[in-house]
Write a protein that holds these residues in place. Structure first.
Motif, short mmCIF file in Angstrom:
data_model
loop_
_atom_site.label_atom_id
_atom_site.label_comp_id
_atom_site.label_asym_id
_atom_site.label_seq_id
_atom_site.Cartn_x
_atom_site.Cartn_y
_atom_site.Cartn_z
N GLU A 2 -58.24 -7.66 -25.25
CA GLU A 2 -57.77 -7.03 -24.02
C GLU A 2 -56.27 -6.73 -24.10
O GLU A 2 -55.49 -7.54 -24.58
CB GLU A 2 -58.04 -7.96 -22.84
N LYS A 3 -55.93 -5.54 -23.63
CA LYS A 3 -54.53 -5.12 -23.61
C LYS A 3 -53.74 -6.00 -22.63
O LYS A 3 -54.20 -6.29 -21.53
CB LYS A 3 -54.43 -3.67 -23.18
N ILE A 4 -52.56 -6.42 -23.05
CA ILE A 4 -51.70 -7.20 -22.17
C ILE A 4 -51.03 -6.24 -21.19
O ILE A 4 -50.44 -5.25 -21.59
CB ILE A 4 -50.64 -7.98 -22.98
N LYS A 5 -51.15 -6.57 -19.91
CA LYS A 5 -50.58 -5.71 -18.87
C LYS A 5 -49.13 -6.07 -18.61
O LYS A 5 -48.73 -7.22 -18.74
CB LYS A 5 -51.35 -5.89 -17.56
N GLU A 9 -48.14 -3.20 -13.96
CA GLU A 9 -49.56 -2.88 -14.04
C GLU A 9 -50.41 -3.96 -13.37
O GLU A 9 -51.39 -3.65 -12.69
CB GLU A 9 -49.99 -2.73 -15.50
#
Length: 100
Positions: A2-5, A9
């Motif tokens: 998962e992309k780190i926000k 965001e």
């Protein structure tokens, strides 16, 4: 993975990006007004656009909504602080907020 926000965001409400679905007379009027005011490239009017235009042209309404939301959040925080989950009950409140 998962992309780190970013913090921005993570804190952004995704409802703001929702395109307003016109399903009644008031929404039709508001969406038409906001569309003419902002002239979005896609032609779609989002919730955020409506809020921006309302804040610009009717700040009293937006301020009243924000104030009410803040007060309700503050009341909930006080309730949460006074609640003892291990006992399943409220402690004696330290402070109270009276309704308007």
């Amino acid at each position: 993975m998962e992309k780190i926000k970013t913090m921005e965001e993570a804190m952004r409400n995704p409802d703001l990006d929702e395109v307003v679905q016109v399903d009644n007379e008031l929404k039709t009027f508001v969406v038409d007004y906001v569309g003419k005011e902002l002239q979005p490239e896609t032609g779609n009017v989002t919730v955020e656009m409506v809020i921006d235009v309302l804040a610009s042209h009717f700040p009293e309404l937006v301020f009243a909504l924000a104030e009410e939301n803040f007060i309700r959040g503050y009341q909930q925080a006080l309730f949460d602080v006074d609640y003892k989950p291990e006992e399943g009950k409220l402690t004696e409140p330290q402070t109270t907020i009276e309704n308007k």
